[in-house]
Design a protein around this motif. Structure first.
Motif, PDB file in Angstrom:
ATOM      1  N   LYS A 296     -26.566  -3.272 -12.615  1.00  0.00           N
ATOM      2  CA  LYS A 296     -25.947  -3.587 -13.901  1.00  0.00           C
ATOM      3  C   LYS A 296     -26.425  -4.947 -14.411  1.00  0.00           C
ATOM      4  CE  LYS A 296     -21.451  -4.178 -16.155  1.00  0.00           C
ATOM      5  NZ  LYS A 296     -19.975  -4.164 -15.980  1.00  0.00           N
ATOM      6  N   ARG A 297     -26.472  -5.941 -13.502  1.00  0.00           N
ATOM      7  CA  ARG A 297     -26.927  -7.276 -13.896  1.00  0.00           C
ATOM      8  C   ARG A 297     -28.410  -7.249 -14.276  1.00  0.00           C
ATOM      9  NH1 ARG A 297     -26.340 -11.657 -16.633  1.00  0.00           N
ATOM     10  NH2 ARG A 297     -27.318 -13.503 -15.733  1.00  0.00           N
ATOM     11  N   ARG A 298     -29.210  -6.439 -13.578  1.00  0.00           N
ATOM     12  CA  ARG A 298     -30.633  -6.322 -13.909  1.00  0.00           C
ATOM     13  C   ARG A 298     -30.831  -5.748 -15.300  1.00  0.00           C
ATOM     14  NH1 ARG A 298     -34.374  -6.574  -9.646  1.00  0.00           N
ATOM     15  NH2 ARG A 298     -35.764  -5.129 -10.711  1.00  0.00           N
ATOM     16  N   ARG A 299     -30.010  -4.776 -15.653  1.00  0.00           N
ATOM     17  CA  ARG A 299     -30.104  -4.185 -17.006  1.00  0.00           C
ATOM     18  C   ARG A 299     -29.795  -5.234 -18.072  1.00  0.00           C
ATOM     19  NH1 ARG A 299     -27.499   0.452 -14.758  1.00  0.00           N
ATOM     20  NH2 ARG A 299     -25.511  -0.214 -15.652  1.00  0.00           N
ATOM     21  N   VAL A 300     -28.800  -6.084 -17.801  1.00  0.00           N
ATOM     22  CA  VAL A 300     -28.446  -7.147 -18.743  1.00  0.00           C
ATOM     23  C   VAL A 300     -29.603  -8.136 -18.893  1.00  0.00           C
ATOM     24  CG1 VAL A 300     -26.901  -9.106 -19.130  1.00  0.00           C
ATOM     25  CG2 VAL A 300     -25.964  -6.930 -18.321  1.00  0.00           C
ATOM     26  N   LEU A 301     -30.205  -8.515 -17.756  1.00  0.00           N
ATOM     27  CA  LEU A 301     -31.328  -9.453 -17.792  1.00  0.00           C
ATOM     28  C   LEU A 301     -32.521  -8.873 -18.544  1.00  0.00           C
ATOM     29  CD1 LEU A 301     -31.273 -10.870 -14.137  1.00  0.00           C
ATOM     30  CD2 LEU A 301     -30.727 -12.115 -16.233  1.00  0.00           C
ATOM     31  N   ILE A 302     -32.821  -7.600 -18.301  1.00  0.00           N
ATOM     32  CA  ILE A 302     -33.955  -6.949 -18.970  1.00  0.00           C
ATOM     33  C   ILE A 302     -33.717  -6.878 -20.475  1.00  0.00           C
ATOM     34  CG2 ILE A 302     -35.186  -4.752 -19.242  1.00  0.00           C
ATOM     35  CD1 ILE A 302     -34.821  -4.341 -16.212  1.00  0.00           C
TER      36      ILE A 302
END
Length: 433
Positions: A296-302
Protein backbone atom coordinates in the motif's frame (compact mmCIF):
# COMPACT_ATOMS: atom_id res chain seq x y z
CA UNK A 1 -1.28 52.37 -6.37
CA UNK A 2 -5.04 52.30 -5.83
CA UNK A 3 -5.84 51.01 -2.36
CA UNK A 4 -8.71 48.60 -1.70
CA UNK A 5 -11.27 48.88 1.08
CA UNK A 6 -14.31 47.07 2.51
CA UNK A 7 -12.34 43.83 2.78
CA UNK A 8 -13.66 42.96 6.25
CA UNK A 9 -17.21 42.76 4.88
CA UNK A 10 -16.08 40.05 2.46
CA UNK A 11 -14.22 38.16 5.19
CA UNK A 12 -17.09 38.02 7.71
CA UNK A 13 -19.60 36.91 5.08
CA UNK A 14 -21.10 33.66 6.38
CA UNK A 15 -20.25 31.69 3.23
CA UNK A 16 -16.55 32.58 3.58
CA UNK A 17 -16.47 31.76 7.31
CA UNK A 18 -18.29 28.47 6.74
CA UNK A 19 -15.99 27.46 3.88
CA UNK A 20 -12.93 28.25 6.03
CA UNK A 21 -14.33 26.07 8.82
CA UNK A 22 -14.77 23.20 6.34
CA UNK A 23 -11.28 23.64 4.89
CA UNK A 24 -9.52 23.56 8.26
CA UNK A 25 -11.51 20.53 9.45
CA UNK A 26 -11.19 18.50 6.26
CA UNK A 27 -10.12 14.88 6.62
CA UNK A 28 -11.00 12.16 9.12
CA UNK A 29 -7.94 12.68 11.30
CA UNK A 30 -8.77 16.31 12.06
CA UNK A 31 -12.46 15.58 12.62
CA UNK A 32 -11.75 12.78 15.07
CA UNK A 33 -9.16 14.54 17.25
CA UNK A 34 -10.28 16.27 20.44
CA UNK A 35 -10.15 19.78 18.97
CA UNK A 36 -12.01 18.66 15.87
CA UNK A 37 -14.82 16.96 17.79
CA UNK A 38 -15.34 20.05 19.94
CA UNK A 39 -15.41 22.43 16.96
CA UNK A 40 -17.85 20.23 15.02
CA UNK A 41 -20.16 20.02 18.03
CA UNK A 42 -20.13 23.84 18.42
CA UNK A 43 -19.81 24.81 14.74
CA UNK A 44 -22.27 27.73 14.63
CA UNK A 45 -21.11 29.15 17.96
CA UNK A 46 -17.47 29.09 16.84
CA UNK A 47 -18.26 30.73 13.49
CA UNK A 48 -20.33 33.42 15.22
CA UNK A 49 -17.60 34.12 17.79
CA UNK A 50 -14.82 34.36 15.20
CA UNK A 51 -16.98 36.50 12.92
CA UNK A 52 -17.52 39.01 15.73
CA UNK A 53 -13.81 39.12 16.64
CA UNK A 54 -12.74 39.65 13.02
CA UNK A 55 -15.40 42.30 12.40
CA UNK A 56 -14.27 44.47 15.33
CA UNK A 57 -10.55 43.73 14.84
CA UNK A 58 -10.09 42.06 18.22
CA UNK A 59 -9.05 38.62 16.92
CA UNK A 60 -5.56 37.56 17.95
CA UNK A 61 -3.73 34.26 17.59
CA UNK A 62 -4.02 32.71 21.06
CA UNK A 63 -0.68 30.88 20.89
CA UNK A 64 1.35 28.27 19.04
CA UNK A 65 3.82 25.46 19.48
CA UNK A 66 6.82 24.80 17.28
CA UNK A 67 7.81 21.70 15.37
CA UNK A 68 10.96 20.89 13.44
CA UNK A 69 10.65 19.46 9.94
CA UNK A 70 13.12 18.67 7.17
CA UNK A 71 12.10 20.30 3.88
CA UNK A 72 14.26 20.13 0.78
CA UNK A 73 17.16 18.90 2.87
CA UNK A 74 16.84 21.88 5.24
CA UNK A 75 15.81 21.88 8.90
CA UNK A 76 12.92 24.28 9.49
CA UNK A 77 10.97 25.29 12.58
CA UNK A 78 7.29 25.82 11.83
CA UNK A 79 4.64 27.26 14.11
CA UNK A 80 1.47 25.20 14.70
CA UNK A 81 -1.75 27.04 15.65
CA UNK A 82 -4.91 25.70 17.24
CA UNK A 83 -7.63 24.71 14.75
CA UNK A 84 -9.89 27.50 15.97
CA UNK A 85 -7.24 30.14 15.25
CA UNK A 86 -6.53 28.56 11.88
CA UNK A 87 -10.18 28.93 10.88
CA UNK A 88 -10.02 32.68 11.46
CA UNK A 89 -6.65 33.09 9.74
CA UNK A 90 -7.85 31.04 6.77
CA UNK A 91 -11.02 33.14 6.45
CA UNK A 92 -9.00 36.37 6.47
CA UNK A 93 -6.32 35.22 4.04
CA UNK A 94 -8.75 33.53 1.62
CA UNK A 95 -10.11 37.00 0.80
CA UNK A 96 -6.80 38.87 1.13
CA UNK A 97 -5.03 36.41 -1.19
CA UNK A 98 -7.76 36.89 -3.81
CA UNK A 99 -7.16 40.65 -3.85
CA UNK A 100 -3.36 40.33 -3.76
CA UNK A 101 -3.31 37.86 -6.67
CA UNK A 102 -4.53 40.62 -9.00
CA UNK A 103 -1.38 42.65 -8.19
CA UNK A 104 1.16 39.86 -8.78
CA UNK A 105 2.97 39.44 -12.09
CA UNK A 106 1.94 36.29 -13.99
CA UNK A 107 5.32 34.58 -13.66
CA UNK A 108 5.44 34.57 -9.89
CA UNK A 109 4.23 31.41 -8.20
CA UNK A 110 4.04 29.43 -4.91
CA UNK A 111 1.08 29.69 -2.53
CA UNK A 112 -1.01 31.36 -5.26
CA UNK A 113 -4.19 29.60 -6.35
CA UNK A 114 -3.83 28.08 -9.80
CA UNK A 115 -0.11 28.84 -9.99
CA UNK A 116 2.03 25.92 -8.94
CA UNK A 117 5.51 24.91 -9.99
CA UNK A 118 4.28 23.09 -13.10
CA UNK A 119 2.40 26.18 -14.25
CA UNK A 120 5.57 28.24 -13.88
CA UNK A 121 7.68 25.62 -15.63
CA UNK A 122 5.37 25.79 -18.66
CA UNK A 123 6.10 29.52 -18.97
CA UNK A 124 9.85 28.92 -18.82
CA UNK A 125 9.73 26.17 -21.44
CA UNK A 126 7.51 28.24 -23.71
CA UNK A 127 9.85 31.24 -23.52
CA UNK A 128 12.88 29.03 -24.23
CA UNK A 129 11.08 27.77 -27.32
CA UNK A 130 9.68 31.11 -28.56
CA UNK A 131 12.76 33.28 -27.89
CA UNK A 132 15.95 31.15 -28.20
CA UNK A 133 18.15 34.19 -28.88
CA UNK A 134 16.86 36.11 -25.87
CA UNK A 135 17.14 33.12 -23.49
CA UNK A 136 20.68 31.84 -24.07
CA UNK A 137 21.86 32.49 -20.52
CA UNK A 138 20.34 32.16 -17.06
CA UNK A 139 20.84 33.98 -13.77
CA UNK A 140 19.63 31.94 -10.80
CA UNK A 141 19.42 33.29 -7.25
CA UNK A 142 17.99 32.40 -3.87
CA UNK A 143 17.24 34.79 -0.99
CA UNK A 144 19.05 33.82 2.20
CA UNK A 145 16.73 32.64 5.05
CA UNK A 146 13.82 34.63 3.68
CA UNK A 147 11.13 34.10 6.35
CA UNK A 148 13.58 34.37 9.24
CA UNK A 149 15.07 37.65 7.94
CA UNK A 150 11.95 39.47 6.70
CA UNK A 151 11.37 42.74 8.57
CA UNK A 152 7.69 43.04 9.60
CA UNK A 153 7.70 46.82 9.13
CA UNK A 154 8.50 46.46 5.42
CA UNK A 155 5.68 43.95 5.03
CA UNK A 156 3.21 46.31 6.70
CA UNK A 157 4.37 49.15 4.45
CA UNK A 158 3.34 47.03 1.46
CA UNK A 159 0.04 46.10 3.14
CA UNK A 160 -0.81 49.79 3.74
CA UNK A 161 0.04 50.58 0.11
CA UNK A 162 -2.55 48.04 -1.02
CA UNK A 163 -5.34 48.11 1.59
CA UNK A 164 -7.05 51.00 3.33
CA UNK A 165 -9.36 48.92 5.55
CA UNK A 166 -8.09 49.87 9.03
CA UNK A 167 -9.55 46.81 10.76
CA UNK A 168 -7.87 44.50 8.26
CA UNK A 169 -4.54 46.28 8.68
CA UNK A 170 -4.73 45.77 12.46
CA UNK A 171 -5.37 42.03 12.00
CA UNK A 172 -2.56 41.58 9.47
CA UNK A 173 -0.20 43.55 11.70
CA UNK A 174 -0.84 41.07 14.53
CA UNK A 175 0.03 38.18 12.20
CA UNK A 176 3.21 39.82 10.92
CA UNK A 177 4.48 40.70 14.41
CA UNK A 178 3.64 37.32 15.95
CA UNK A 179 7.29 36.22 15.98
CA UNK A 180 10.15 38.04 17.78
CA UNK A 181 12.06 38.13 14.48
CA UNK A 182 10.98 37.51 10.90
CA UNK A 183 7.56 36.12 10.04
CA UNK A 184 6.10 32.73 10.93
CA UNK A 185 6.71 29.88 8.49
CA UNK A 186 3.64 27.94 9.62
CA UNK A 187 1.12 30.81 9.60
CA UNK A 188 -1.26 30.84 6.62
CA UNK A 189 -0.69 34.57 6.07
CA UNK A 190 3.11 34.41 5.72
CA UNK A 191 3.28 33.02 2.19
CA UNK A 192 0.90 35.58 0.74
CA UNK A 193 2.42 38.55 2.57
CA UNK A 194 5.92 37.38 1.68
CA UNK A 195 4.85 37.32 -1.97
CA UNK A 196 3.42 40.82 -1.59
CA UNK A 197 6.71 42.14 -0.17
CA UNK A 198 8.77 40.74 -3.06
CA UNK A 199 6.11 41.79 -5.58
CA UNK A 200 6.42 45.44 -4.52
CA UNK A 201 10.19 45.63 -4.04
CA UNK A 202 11.39 43.17 -6.70
CA UNK A 203 8.91 41.79 -9.27
CA UNK A 204 7.30 45.02 -10.42
CA UNK A 205 10.58 46.92 -10.24
CA UNK A 206 12.30 44.44 -12.56
CA UNK A 207 9.33 44.21 -14.92
CA UNK A 208 7.96 47.75 -14.99
CA UNK A 209 10.99 49.94 -14.34
CA UNK A 210 13.95 47.88 -15.52
CA UNK A 211 12.16 46.12 -18.41
CA UNK A 212 13.22 42.55 -17.61
CA UNK A 213 11.37 40.30 -20.04
CA UNK A 214 12.03 36.76 -18.76
CA UNK A 215 11.75 36.78 -14.95
CA UNK A 216 10.32 33.90 -12.90
CA UNK A 217 10.00 33.67 -9.13
CA UNK A 218 8.90 30.77 -6.96
CA UNK A 219 8.69 32.05 -3.38
CA UNK A 220 12.27 33.20 -2.56
CA UNK A 221 13.93 31.48 -5.55
CA UNK A 222 14.31 33.39 -8.80
CA UNK A 223 15.40 32.78 -12.39
CA UNK A 224 16.08 35.38 -15.09
CA UNK A 225 16.82 34.53 -18.73
CA UNK A 226 18.71 36.82 -21.07
CA UNK A 227 20.58 36.97 -24.35
CA UNK A 228 24.00 37.86 -22.90
CA UNK A 229 25.92 37.34 -19.66
CA UNK A 230 26.64 41.06 -19.30
CA UNK A 231 22.92 41.84 -19.39
CA UNK A 232 22.25 39.33 -16.60
CA UNK A 233 25.12 40.62 -14.42
CA UNK A 234 23.57 44.10 -14.65
CA UNK A 235 20.21 42.71 -13.57
CA UNK A 236 21.98 40.86 -10.77
CA UNK A 237 23.30 44.16 -9.39
CA UNK A 238 19.78 45.66 -9.52
CA UNK A 239 18.37 42.70 -7.56
CA UNK A 240 21.03 43.08 -4.87
CA UNK A 241 20.27 46.81 -4.54
CA UNK A 242 16.52 46.20 -4.26
CA UNK A 243 16.88 43.48 -1.64
CA UNK A 244 19.31 45.59 0.40
CA UNK A 245 16.54 48.18 0.75
CA UNK A 246 14.50 45.66 2.76
CA UNK A 247 17.51 44.18 4.62
CA UNK A 248 17.59 40.92 2.65
CA UNK A 249 20.47 39.42 0.73
CA UNK A 250 21.09 36.81 -1.94
CA UNK A 251 22.88 33.55 -1.11
CA UNK A 252 26.44 33.16 -2.30
CA UNK A 253 25.52 30.29 -4.64
CA UNK A 254 24.05 32.65 -7.27
CA UNK A 255 25.41 32.16 -10.78
CA UNK A 256 25.11 33.09 -14.46
CA UNK A 257 25.42 30.17 -16.89
CA UNK A 258 24.31 28.98 -20.36
CA UNK A 259 20.85 27.40 -20.39
CA UNK A 260 22.31 24.41 -22.25
CA UNK A 261 23.76 23.33 -18.88
CA UNK A 262 20.21 22.96 -17.57
CA UNK A 263 18.26 25.20 -15.18
CA UNK A 264 17.92 23.46 -11.80
CA UNK A 265 14.61 24.97 -10.70
CA UNK A 266 11.21 23.83 -9.34
CA UNK A 267 12.43 20.27 -8.71
CA UNK A 268 13.46 19.79 -12.34
CA UNK A 269 16.47 20.46 -14.57
CA UNK A 270 15.05 22.41 -17.51
CA UNK A 271 16.83 22.31 -20.87
CA UNK A 272 15.81 24.15 -24.06
CA UNK A 273 14.41 20.97 -25.63
CA UNK A 274 13.62 18.63 -22.71
CA UNK A 275 13.20 18.37 -18.92
CA UNK A 276 14.80 16.00 -16.41
CA UNK A 277 13.98 15.32 -12.78
CA UNK A 278 16.34 16.75 -10.20
CA UNK A 279 18.93 14.18 -9.11
CA UNK A 280 18.05 14.48 -5.42
CA UNK A 281 14.40 13.62 -6.09
CA UNK A 282 15.34 10.49 -8.06
CA UNK A 283 17.73 9.31 -5.35
CA UNK A 284 15.27 9.96 -2.54
CA UNK A 285 12.52 8.01 -4.28
CA UNK A 286 14.85 5.08 -5.10
CA UNK A 287 15.96 4.84 -1.44
CA UNK A 288 12.37 4.87 -0.16
CA UNK A 289 11.28 2.21 -2.64
CA UNK A 290 14.17 0.02 -1.46
CA UNK A 291 13.27 0.47 2.22
CA UNK A 292 9.46 0.20 2.09
CA UNK A 293 7.92 -3.28 2.19
CA UNK A 294 4.21 -2.42 2.44
CA UNK A 295 2.47 -2.71 -0.95
CA UNK A 296 0.00 0.00 0.00
CA UNK A 297 2.82 2.41 0.90
CA UNK A 298 4.65 1.53 -2.35
CA UNK A 299 1.55 2.41 -4.37
CA UNK A 300 1.40 5.79 -2.61
CA UNK A 301 5.09 6.45 -3.32
CA UNK A 302 4.74 5.46 -6.99
CA UNK A 303 1.69 7.70 -7.41
CA UNK A 304 3.59 10.62 -5.85
CA UNK A 305 6.63 10.02 -8.05
CA UNK A 306 4.41 9.74 -11.13
CA UNK A 307 2.98 13.18 -10.30
CA UNK A 308 6.49 14.61 -10.71
CA UNK A 309 7.75 12.34 -13.49
CA UNK A 310 4.86 12.94 -15.89
CA UNK A 311 5.94 16.57 -16.32
CA UNK A 312 9.44 15.54 -17.42
CA UNK A 313 10.95 13.43 -20.18
CA UNK A 314 11.70 10.36 -18.08
CA UNK A 315 9.58 7.38 -19.16
CA UNK A 316 12.58 5.04 -19.05
CA UNK A 317 13.56 6.27 -15.58
CA UNK A 318 10.03 5.72 -14.27
CA UNK A 319 9.99 2.18 -15.69
CA UNK A 320 13.44 1.39 -14.24
CA UNK A 321 12.59 2.57 -10.71
CA UNK A 322 8.99 1.28 -10.49
CA UNK A 323 8.79 -1.56 -13.01
CA UNK A 324 5.73 0.09 -14.52
CA UNK A 325 5.08 1.78 -17.85
CA UNK A 326 4.10 5.44 -17.70
CA UNK A 327 0.87 5.85 -19.67
CA UNK A 328 -0.95 8.92 -20.86
CA UNK A 329 -4.67 9.16 -20.15
CA UNK A 330 -5.43 9.63 -23.86
CA UNK A 331 -3.70 6.30 -24.60
CA UNK A 332 -6.08 4.40 -22.29
CA UNK A 333 -9.09 5.05 -24.57
CA UNK A 334 -11.52 5.42 -21.67
CA UNK A 335 -14.26 7.99 -21.28
CA UNK A 336 -17.06 8.86 -18.90
CA UNK A 337 -20.18 6.74 -19.48
CA UNK A 338 -23.27 8.46 -18.04
CA UNK A 339 -25.93 6.23 -16.48
CA UNK A 340 -28.60 7.69 -18.77
CA UNK A 341 -26.53 6.79 -21.85
CA UNK A 342 -26.70 10.33 -23.21
CA UNK A 343 -23.68 11.96 -24.84
CA UNK A 344 -21.97 14.91 -23.16
CA UNK A 345 -20.48 17.64 -25.35
CA UNK A 346 -17.78 20.20 -24.43
CA UNK A 347 -18.12 23.97 -24.78
CA UNK A 348 -20.47 26.69 -23.59
CA UNK A 349 -24.19 26.74 -24.38
CA UNK A 350 -25.17 29.45 -26.86
CA UNK A 351 -28.56 30.60 -28.12
CA UNK A 352 -29.41 29.52 -31.64
CA UNK A 353 -30.20 33.19 -32.39
CA UNK A 354 -26.49 34.02 -31.94
CA UNK A 355 -25.58 31.53 -34.68
CA UNK A 356 -27.80 32.87 -37.45
CA UNK A 357 -25.83 33.60 -40.66
CA UNK A 358 -22.57 32.29 -39.13
CA UNK A 359 -20.60 29.46 -40.77
CA UNK A 360 -20.46 26.58 -38.27
CA UNK A 361 -19.41 22.93 -38.16
CA UNK A 362 -21.89 20.36 -36.81
CA UNK A 363 -19.98 17.60 -34.97
CA UNK A 364 -22.70 15.50 -33.31
CA UNK A 365 -26.10 15.63 -31.59
CA UNK A 366 -28.15 13.94 -28.88
CA UNK A 367 -31.95 13.76 -28.57
CA UNK A 368 -34.26 13.17 -25.62
CA UNK A 369 -32.44 15.65 -23.39
CA UNK A 370 -34.37 17.14 -20.46
CA UNK A 371 -33.99 20.90 -19.96
CA UNK A 372 -35.85 23.65 -18.12
CA UNK A 373 -37.67 24.33 -21.42
CA UNK A 374 -38.99 20.80 -21.89
CA UNK A 375 -38.39 17.06 -21.81
CA UNK A 376 -37.52 16.00 -25.38
CA UNK A 377 -34.93 18.54 -26.50
CA UNK A 378 -32.00 18.05 -28.87
CA UNK A 379 -28.48 19.26 -28.02
CA UNK A 380 -26.20 19.92 -31.00
CA UNK A 381 -22.37 19.99 -30.69
CA UNK A 382 -20.80 22.60 -32.96
CA UNK A 383 -17.57 24.48 -33.69
CA UNK A 384 -17.50 28.22 -34.27
CA UNK A 385 -14.13 29.71 -35.28
CA UNK A 386 -12.43 26.58 -33.94
CA UNK A 387 -14.14 26.81 -30.52
CA UNK A 388 -16.41 24.04 -29.19
CA UNK A 389 -19.95 25.17 -28.39
CA UNK A 390 -23.46 23.69 -28.28
CA UNK A 391 -27.07 24.76 -28.60
CA UNK A 392 -30.48 23.26 -27.76
CA UNK A 393 -33.37 23.00 -30.19
CA UNK A 394 -36.85 21.51 -30.32
CA UNK A 395 -37.19 21.87 -34.11
CA UNK A 396 -38.56 18.68 -35.64
CA UNK A 397 -37.04 19.71 -38.97
CA UNK A 398 -33.54 20.00 -37.49
CA UNK A 399 -33.92 16.73 -35.58
CA UNK A 400 -35.01 14.94 -38.74
CA UNK A 401 -32.10 16.28 -40.78
CA UNK A 402 -29.55 15.40 -38.09
CA UNK A 403 -30.95 11.87 -37.86
CA UNK A 404 -30.62 11.45 -41.65
CA UNK A 405 -27.03 12.70 -41.57
CA UNK A 406 -26.16 10.27 -38.73
CA UNK A 407 -27.25 7.35 -40.92
CA UNK A 408 -24.76 8.34 -43.65
CA UNK A 409 -21.30 6.64 -43.51
CA UNK A 410 -19.37 9.94 -43.31
CA UNK A 411 -22.16 12.31 -42.33
CA UNK A 412 -20.46 14.05 -39.38
CA UNK A 413 -18.89 16.53 -39.20
CA UNK A 414 -20.40 18.83 -41.84
CA UNK A 415 -20.37 22.57 -42.49
CA UNK A 416 -23.55 24.63 -42.63
CA UNK A 417 -25.09 28.01 -41.91
CA UNK A 418 -28.24 28.49 -39.85
CA UNK A 419 -30.88 30.76 -41.35
CA UNK A 420 -34.04 32.12 -39.75
CA UNK A 421 -37.38 31.98 -41.59
CA UNK A 422 -40.70 33.60 -40.68
CA UNK A 423 -43.96 31.67 -41.01
CA UNK A 424 -47.54 31.82 -39.75
CA UNK A 425 -48.37 34.83 -37.61
CA UNK A 426 -44.86 36.23 -37.15
CA UNK A 427 -43.39 32.96 -35.89
CA UNK A 428 -39.69 32.15 -36.53
CA UNK A 429 -38.00 28.87 -37.31
CA UNK A 430 -34.32 28.04 -37.82
CA UNK A 431 -33.05 25.82 -40.64
CA UNK A 432 -29.77 24.46 -41.94
CA UNK A 433 -28.62 25.76 -45.34
Amino acid sequence: MRREGYIIEEIVDYSNMSESFNQVLRGKKRKRCRQGRYLLAHREEVIQELTKQIADGSFRVSGYHEREIIEGGKLRRIQILSMKDRIAVHAIMAVVDKHMKKRFIRTTSASIEGRGMHDLMKYIRQDLKDDPEGTKYCYKFDISKFYENVKPDFVMYCVRRMFKDKTLIILLDSFVHMMPEGISIGLRSSQGLGNLLLSVYLDHYLKDRFGVRHFYRYCDDGVILGGTKSELWQIRDVIHEQLQQIDLKVKANERVFPVDEGIDFLGYVIYPDHVRLRKRIKQKFARKMHEVKSRKRRRVLIASFYGMAKHANCNRLFNKLTGKEMKSFKDLNVAYKPEDGKKRFPGEVVSIRELVNLPIVINDFETGVKTSQGEDRCVVAIEVDGKHKKFFTNSEEMKNILQQVSEMPDGFPFETTIKSETFGKGRTKYVFT
